[in-house]
Scaffold this motif. Structure first.
Motif, PDB file in Angstrom:
ATOM      1  N   MET A  60      75.103  10.715  78.301  1.00 35.00           N
ATOM      2  CA  MET A  60      76.044  10.741  77.170  1.00 35.00           C
ATOM      3  C   MET A  60      76.924  11.978  77.186  1.00 35.00           C
ATOM      4  N   GLY A  61      76.555  12.965  78.006  1.00 33.21           N
ATOM      5  CA  GLY A  61      77.314  14.217  77.992  1.00 33.21           C
ATOM      6  C   GLY A  61      76.947  15.064  76.783  1.00 33.21           C
ATOM      7  N   GLN A  62      77.634  16.165  76.611  1.00 38.12           N
ATOM      8  CA  GLN A  62      77.348  17.060  75.492  1.00 38.12           C
ATOM      9  C   GLN A  62      77.771  16.407  74.177  1.00 38.12           C
ATOM     10  N   LEU A  63      76.866  16.344  73.218  1.00 35.90           N
ATOM     11  CA  LEU A  63      77.159  15.681  71.953  1.00 35.90           C
ATOM     12  C   LEU A  63      77.896  16.626  71.013  1.00 35.90           C
ATOM     13  N   PRO A  64      78.927  16.130  70.332  1.00 33.04           N
ATOM     14  CA  PRO A  64      79.652  16.972  69.375  1.00 33.04           C
ATOM     15  C   PRO A  64      78.729  17.401  68.227  1.00 33.04           C
ATOM     16  N   THR A  65      78.988  18.565  67.691  1.00 30.69           N
ATOM     17  CA  THR A  65      78.247  19.048  66.532  1.00 30.69           C
ATOM     18  C   THR A  65      78.901  18.540  65.252  1.00 30.69           C
ATOM     19  N   LEU A  66      78.209  18.734  64.131  1.00 31.01           N
ATOM     20  CA  LEU A  66      78.806  18.355  62.847  1.00 31.01           C
ATOM     21  C   LEU A  66      80.100  19.114  62.598  1.00 31.01           C
TER      22      LEU A  66
ATOM     23  N   ASP B 265      82.156  20.128  64.890  1.00 30.18           N
ATOM     24  CA  ASP B 265      83.178  19.516  65.759  1.00 30.18           C
ATOM     25  C   ASP B 265      83.811  18.305  65.067  1.00 30.18           C
ATOM     26  N   TYR B 266      82.973  17.450  64.472  1.00 23.86           N
ATOM     27  CA  TYR B 266      83.485  16.271  63.777  1.00 23.86           C
ATOM     28  C   TYR B 266      84.307  16.658  62.557  1.00 23.86           C
ATOM     29  N   LYS B 267      83.843  17.671  61.851  1.00 23.01           N
ATOM     30  CA  LYS B 267      84.562  18.131  60.664  1.00 23.01           C
ATOM     31  C   LYS B 267      85.967  18.604  61.029  1.00 23.01           C
ATOM     32  N   GLU B 268      86.078  19.312  62.147  1.00 26.60           N
ATOM     33  CA  GLU B 268      87.377  19.800  62.595  1.00 26.60           C
ATOM     34  C   GLU B 268      88.254  18.650  63.096  1.00 26.60           C
ATOM     35  N   ARG B 269      87.656  17.739  63.861  1.00 24.78           N
ATOM     36  CA  ARG B 269      88.428  16.636  64.445  1.00 24.78           C
ATOM     37  C   ARG B 269      89.044  15.750  63.366  1.00 24.78           C
ATOM     38  N   TYR B 270      88.271  15.432  62.347  1.00 19.42           N
ATOM     39  CA  TYR B 270      88.730  14.468  61.346  1.00 19.42           C
ATOM     40  C   TYR B 270      89.243  15.120  60.074  1.00 19.42           C
ATOM     41  N   GLN B 271      89.203  16.468  60.022  1.00 17.11           N
ATOM     42  CA  GLN B 271      89.771  17.205  58.884  1.00 17.11           C
ATOM     43  C   GLN B 271      89.186  16.721  57.557  1.00 17.11           C
ATOM     44  N   VAL B 272      87.860  16.642  57.517  1.00 16.67           N
ATOM     45  CA  VAL B 272      87.158  16.236  56.296  1.00 16.67           C
ATOM     46  C   VAL B 272      86.354  17.419  55.756  1.00 16.67           C
ATOM     47  N   ASP B 273      85.930  17.286  54.500  1.00 18.48           N
ATOM     48  CA  ASP B 273      85.234  18.397  53.834  1.00 18.48           C
ATOM     49  C   ASP B 273      83.774  18.497  54.227  1.00 18.48           C
ATOM     50  N   GLU B 274      83.133  17.363  54.462  1.00 14.92           N
ATOM     51  CA  GLU B 274      81.706  17.388  54.783  1.00 14.92           C
ATOM     52  C   GLU B 274      81.401  16.351  55.861  1.00 14.92           C
ATOM     53  N   VAL B 275      80.410  16.664  56.690  1.00 11.42           N
ATOM     54  CA  VAL B 275      79.910  15.725  57.689  1.00 11.42           C
ATOM     55  C   VAL B 275      78.387  15.790  57.680  1.00 11.42           C
ATOM     56  N   HIS B 276      77.737  14.616  57.660  1.00 14.50           N
ATOM     57  CA  HIS B 276      76.278  14.548  57.675  1.00 14.50           C
ATOM     58  C   HIS B 276      75.843  13.456  58.641  1.00 14.50           C
ATOM     59  N   PHE B 277      74.601  13.547  59.080  1.00 15.86           N
ATOM     60  CA  PHE B 277      74.060  12.508  59.941  1.00 15.86           C
ATOM     61  C   PHE B 277      73.744  11.260  59.127  1.00 15.86           C
ATOM     62  N   VAL B 278      73.854  10.100  59.772  1.00 15.54           N
ATOM     63  CA  VAL B 278      73.690   8.827  59.083  1.00 15.54           C
ATOM     64  C   VAL B 278      72.307   8.714  58.432  1.00 15.54           C
ATOM     65  N   ASP B 279      71.271   9.220  59.107  1.00 19.54           N
ATOM     66  CA  ASP B 279      69.933   9.057  58.543  1.00 19.54           C
ATOM     67  C   ASP B 279      69.707   9.909  57.290  1.00 19.54           C
ATOM     68  N   GLU B 280      70.703  10.740  56.933  1.00 18.75           N
ATOM     69  CA  GLU B 280      70.626  11.537  55.712  1.00 18.75           C
ATOM     70  C   GLU B 280      71.455  10.938  54.575  1.00 18.75           C
ATOM     71  N   MET B 281      72.022   9.739  54.797  1.00 15.41           N
ATOM     72  CA  MET B 281      73.012   9.201  53.877  1.00 15.41           C
ATOM     73  C   MET B 281      72.469   9.035  52.460  1.00 15.41           C
ATOM     74  N   VAL B 282      71.298   8.436  52.345  1.00 14.45           N
ATOM     75  CA  VAL B 282      70.752   8.179  51.012  1.00 14.45           C
ATOM     76  C   VAL B 282      70.507   9.485  50.268  1.00 14.45           C
ATOM     77  N   GLN B 283      69.888  10.448  50.929  1.00 12.19           N
ATOM     78  CA  GLN B 283      69.576  11.722  50.281  1.00 12.19           C
ATOM     79  C   GLN B 283      70.851  12.466  49.863  1.00 12.19           C
TER      80      GLN B 283
END
Length: 381
Positions: free
Chosen positions: A1-7, A9-27
């Protein structure tokens, strides 16, 4: 899969305020105590495709509403931002270049799928567009009268014969934004009189709509205008009888253009927003009922303008037997066109206060096409 982006990295790429992993969605959602979760579900009335509701394990712990969001998001999609227009301009530019490449390389004896391959190679190799926005339509001869030719049961597999009229409807997809361009021309690069007459009728309709398409104008009226222009030419050619007003009154245009004039375009090739609750309803008569929107035009809407003229034996034979309209049809003359196929001319345009911004750049007049297709020209990649 290569090097996985960090949270981050995603926050910067998509210019959003928060990023969380899917398995944390409910909490994470529970920690925010939302009064309601808005989920997206609805039908794209332009394509009849559903937006499948996004859900997740544990959503039953929340109050969810899947009715509010779709019409709001759909209406937002109708008007494009300047950044969106930049991407759409690129998709149409590279698609235009690919169409010009096909024009230069096509020749009698080739197969329709080879034209598709030339187009797809160009948009990917030159333009970085890995995907096309829809199944390519590469119709020759009689296949040009099949509006969505190229699907699985008719896979662009006919050999193209000298003298065939071509209807090539292809567009790239770039970062999810679509282009949709149709070029029609004879494979040998030289129009016959019949081909030139039908082609010019459709081009005149395309340009008449392009000139009239301004904010506040009804798209239904633009469809009627395109019919009027084409019917006027068919009457002059002796294919029809009566007056233009009579032909319009009896909706004869639907016999030769059974599809709508064009459609909203953006993230989908037939983009959402055509018949939202606040919009004019879908017309009910032939041809007009196939319009993918009946809205009034607004600035920064992106649409296709794609009038056509097709000689579809099944439709015309039925009309010949209809006593209410058969007197308006010159059957002998029309039968001479039963092997013609059709012509469609499709451009992507942005509605502006001062007139449309045409994002398509291909040879359009008979003279321009014949000059571009001269075999003495140097063939580009």
């Amino acid at each position: 899969m290569g090097q996985l982006p960090t949270l981050e990295d995603y926050k910067e790429r998509y210019q959003v305020d928060e990023v969380h992993f899917v398995d944390e969605m409910v909490q994470v959602l529970q920690s925010k105590s939302p009064s309601v979760l808005l989920t997206l579900a609805g039908i794209n009335t332009d394509s009849d495709l559903p937006a499948i509701e996004a859900t997740f394990k544990g959503i039953e712990k929340f109050r969810a509403d899947n009715k509010i969001l779709f019409p709001v998001i759909a209406e937002c999609r109708v008007i494009k931002t300047e950044l969106e227009l930049d991407v759409l301009r690129y998709a149409s530019r590279i698609s235009s270049e690919a169409h010009r490449s096909v024009m230069r390389k096509i020749s009698p004896g080739m197969h329709e799928y080879q034209a598709e391959a030339i187009f797809k190679h160009y948009v990917h190799y030159v333009g970085g567009s890995r995907h096309v926005a829809y199944t390519c339509i590469c119709a020759s001869g009689c296949n040009g009268a099949v509006l969505h030719y190229g699907h699985a049961s008719a896979p662009n597999d006919k050999q193209i014969l000298d003298g065939d009229m071509l209807v090539f409807d292809m567009g790239s997809s770039y970062y999810g934004y679509a282009s949709d361009i149709t070029c029609s021309y004879p494979v040998n690069g030289k129009f016959t009189e019949k081909q030139a007459n039908i082609y010019t009728a459709v081009l005149d309709a395309n340009r008449a709509v392009m000139k009239a398409a301004l904010p506040g104008v009804s798209w239904v009226d633009m469809h009627r205008l395109a019919n009027q222009v084409v019917l006027t030419k068919l009457l002059e050619m002796g294919l029809l009888r009566g007056t233009v007003d009579e032909l319009l009154e009896h909706n004869i245009g639907s016999l030769f253009q059974p599809h709508g004039l064009g459609h909203l375009l953006g993230i989908d090739v037939h983009d959402v927003g055509g018949y939202l609750p606040h919009c004019p309803p879908r017309p009910t008569i032939a041809g007009f009922k196939s319009l993918r929107t009946a809205r009034e035009l607004k600035e920064n809407m992106v649409l296709t303008i794609e009038p056509g003229c097709y000689f579809i034996p099944a439709i015309l034979e039925k009309a010949f037997k209809d006593e209410t309209i058969s007197h308006l049809l010159n059957q002998d003359k029309l039968r001479e066109f039963f092997n013609f196929g059709g012509v469609r001319i499709e451009d992507v345009v942005v509605i502006k206060a001062t007139g449309v911004d045409n994002l398509t750049d291909v040879p359009r007049t008979v003279e321009e096409i014949e000059k571009w297709m001269e075999k003495t020209q140097t063939v580009s990649p």
